[in-house]
Design a protein around this motif. Structure first.
Motif, PDB file in Angstrom:
ATOM      1  N   ASP A   9      -5.446  -5.614   8.640  1.00 25.56           N
ATOM      2  CA  ASP A   9      -6.362  -5.570   7.579  1.00 25.56           C
ATOM      3  C   ASP A   9      -6.630  -4.667   7.247  1.00 25.56           C
ATOM      4  N   GLU A  10      -6.436  -3.094   9.073  1.00 28.32           N
ATOM      5  CA  GLU A  10      -7.460  -2.401   8.832  1.00 28.32           C
ATOM      6  C   GLU A  10      -6.254  -0.663   8.989  1.00 28.32           C
ATOM      7  N   PRO A  11      -6.085  -0.710   8.017  1.00 29.32           N
ATOM      8  CA  PRO A  11      -4.398   0.753   7.290  1.00 29.32           C
ATOM      9  C   PRO A  11      -5.629   1.648   7.336  1.00 29.32           C
ATOM     10  N   LEU A  12      -6.521   2.151   7.155  1.00 36.91           N
ATOM     11  CA  LEU A  12      -7.467   2.989   8.202  1.00 36.91           C
ATOM     12  C   LEU A  12      -7.649   3.724   8.547  1.00 36.91           C
ATOM     13  N   ILE A  13      -8.069   2.405   9.879  1.00 35.55           N
ATOM     14  CA  ILE A  13      -8.453   2.164  11.154  1.00 35.55           C
ATOM     15  C   ILE A  13      -8.289   4.413  11.658  1.00 35.55           C
ATOM     16  N   ASP A  14      -8.999   4.754  11.888  1.00 37.37           N
ATOM     17  CA  ASP A  14      -9.250   6.243  13.238  1.00 37.37           C
ATOM     18  C   ASP A  14      -8.166   5.817  14.722  1.00 37.37           C
ATOM     19  N   ARG A  44      -9.734  -0.009  -3.455  1.00 43.80           N
ATOM     20  CA  ARG A  44     -10.111   1.048  -2.856  1.00 43.80           C
ATOM     21  C   ARG A  44      -8.594   1.678  -1.813  1.00 43.80           C
ATOM     22  N   VAL A  45      -8.135   1.083  -0.658  1.00 42.94           N
ATOM     23  CA  VAL A  45      -7.259   1.763  -0.157  1.00 42.94           C
ATOM     24  C   VAL A  45      -6.672   2.431  -0.206  1.00 42.94           C
ATOM     25  N   ARG A  46      -5.805   1.834  -1.785  1.00 40.40           N
ATOM     26  CA  ARG A  46      -4.420   2.304  -2.480  1.00 40.40           C
ATOM     27  C   ARG A  46      -5.122   3.481  -2.740  1.00 40.40           C
ATOM     28  N   GLU A  47      -5.894   3.585  -3.752  1.00 39.32           N
ATOM     29  CA  GLU A  47      -6.440   4.764  -4.029  1.00 39.32           C
ATOM     30  C   GLU A  47      -6.276   5.762  -2.564  1.00 39.32           C
ATOM     31  N   SER A  48      -6.931   5.784  -1.364  1.00 40.67           N
ATOM     32  CA  SER A  48      -7.219   6.240  -0.518  1.00 40.67           C
ATOM     33  C   SER A  48      -5.264   6.564  -0.053  1.00 40.67           C
ATOM     34  N   PHE A  49      -4.621   5.934  -0.172  1.00 35.89           N
ATOM     35  CA  PHE A  49      -3.310   6.423   0.193  1.00 35.89           C
ATOM     36  C   PHE A  49      -2.476   7.600  -1.017  1.00 35.89           C
ATOM     37  N   VAL A  50      -3.352   6.876  -2.241  1.00 37.87           N
ATOM     38  CA  VAL A  50      -2.488   7.823  -3.131  1.00 37.87           C
ATOM     39  C   VAL A  50      -2.879   9.388  -3.172  1.00 37.87           C
ATOM     40  N   ASN A  51      -4.008   9.037  -2.655  1.00 39.24           N
ATOM     41  CA  ASN A  51      -4.880  10.804  -2.891  1.00 39.24           C
ATOM     42  C   ASN A  51      -4.390  11.695  -1.741  1.00 39.24           C
ATOM     43  N   ARG A  52      -3.724  11.195  -0.073  1.00 44.77           N
ATOM     44  CA  ARG A  52      -3.446  11.467   0.195  1.00 44.77           C
ATOM     45  C   ARG A  52      -1.724  12.069  -0.018  1.00 44.77           C
ATOM     46  N   LEU A  53      -0.983  11.096  -0.722  1.00 43.98           N
ATOM     47  CA  LEU A  53       0.523  11.869  -0.923  1.00 43.98           C
ATOM     48  C   LEU A  53       0.727  13.070  -1.774  1.00 43.98           C
ATOM     49  N   ILE A 111       1.136  -1.730   0.077  1.00 46.75           N
ATOM     50  CA  ILE A 111      -0.157  -0.427  -0.439  1.00 46.75           C
ATOM     51  C   ILE A 111       0.879   1.488   0.030  1.00 46.75           C
ATOM     52  N   ALA A 112       1.272   1.451  -0.975  1.00 42.98           N
ATOM     53  CA  ALA A 112       2.182   2.861  -1.375  1.00 42.98           C
ATOM     54  C   ALA A 112       3.565   2.868  -1.108  1.00 42.98           C
ATOM     55  N   GLY A 113       3.813   1.833  -1.023  1.00 40.91           N
ATOM     56  CA  GLY A 113       5.089   1.642  -0.727  1.00 40.91           C
ATOM     57  C   GLY A 113       5.495   0.754   0.168  1.00 40.91           C
ATOM     58  N   LYS A 114       4.721   0.326   1.021  1.00 43.27           N
ATOM     59  CA  LYS A 114       4.661   0.044   2.853  1.00 43.27           C
ATOM     60  C   LYS A 114       3.506  -1.515   2.513  1.00 43.27           C
ATOM     61  N   PRO A 115       4.031  -2.598   3.019  1.00 39.00           N
ATOM     62  CA  PRO A 115       3.345  -3.601   3.450  1.00 39.00           C
ATOM     63  C   PRO A 115       2.370  -3.177   4.494  1.00 39.00           C
ATOM     64  N   MET A 116       0.830  -3.773   4.009  1.00 34.16           N
ATOM     65  CA  MET A 116      -0.305  -3.186   4.981  1.00 34.16           C
ATOM     66  C   MET A 116      -0.498  -2.969   6.349  1.00 34.16           C
TER      67      MET A 116
END
Length: 254
Positions: free
Chosen positions: A100-105, A245-254, A24-29
């Motif tokens: 498997d929760e790379p977007l957890i708050d 979806r998660v990969r896209e979210s990280f790309v949009n953050r970068l 996920i954007a260069g790092k493991p999930m």
């Protein structure tokens, strides 16, 4: 108040093999999940895995990782092994964060830990969010929880609970107005002494039929405190579509 975040991470996955190692954007999930956990205020973040490749990947990115047995029947049992390896005090609080929760708050992790710390008579703390649509209410993959007025869990189920008798008398599937339906989120805080006790508790019929391990605590008379979050957290990664979806979210953050 201090607590430890433990992230169980197994390589075995029928839908996504080697899921914790997926990029996920260069790092493991699992590393992305550990980064989120580190922002929660946890005094320590530990990945618990049965795979040396996952351990090496986590350590490469500067996080702590322990090898655990591969035959644990539940993630709770894996946490208990981690607590023993780390020689944690009986009253120490451990939060189970799924790998498997790379977007957890991170705030949610902290809130669950704080909830358990403030309720010494509860064995577990977890969280839930309001259900806002009928599709979720009737989806057996969405676990529901009903609570007391003091926000203690009464029951967890894959069935649509509570059942709105009058609104559903015609056999339709709808969300009755004002129904206190809650979607359970699989984030748990435990004290170490309960983790040690959990594996010796008998598995009851409710846990067996529902296939929900948190019911073991309720069936054996232990209290579960529930934090009600206003907004549903970002979904984890179970499928290839989730991963995209998660990969896209990280790309949009970068």
């Amino acid at each position: 108040m201090s607590f430890i975040a433990v992230i169980p991470a197994r390589a075995a996955s029928t839908r996504l093999p080697d899921k914790p190692l997926l990029d996920i954007a260069g790092k493991p999930m699992v590393v992305r999940t550990a980064e989120r956990a580190a922002l929660s205020g946890a005094t320590r973040v530990v990945v618990a895995t049965d795979d040396a490749r996952i351990q090496a990947a986590v350590q490469k990115h500067g996080f702590e990782a322990l090898l655990t047995r591969a035959d644990h029947p539940t993630g709770t049992d894996r946490l208990a092994e981690v607590a023993r390896q780390l020689a944690l005090a009986p009253g120490a609080i451990v939060v189970n964060v799924q790998g498997d929760e790379p977007l957890i708050d991170p705030r949610l992790i902290n809130q669950v830990a704080q909830l358990l710390a403030g309720q010494p008579d509860a064995a577990i703390a977890t969280c839930a969010t309001p259900i806002l649509d009928a599709r979720s209410l009737f989806n057996p993959n969405v676990v529901k929880v009903v609570c007391t007025r003091q926000q203690r869990a009464l029951y967890f189920s894959r069935a649509p609970i509570p059942w709105a008798r009058d609104a559903l008398a015609d056999g339709g599937q709808r969300l009755a107005g004002g129904l206190p339906a809650l979607h359970h989120i699989g984030l748990y805080a435990y004290r170490v002494d309960f983790l040690e006790r959990y594996s010796s508790l008998p598995v009851g019929p409710l846990e067996s039929f529902e296939s929900l391990e948190q019911l073991r605590a309720l069936e054996n008379g232990y209290a579960i405190a529930v934090h009600i979050a206003a907004a549903h957290p970002a979904a984890g990664v179970d499928t290839a579509d989730d991963l995209a979806r998660v990969r896209e979210s990280f790309v949009n953050r970068l």
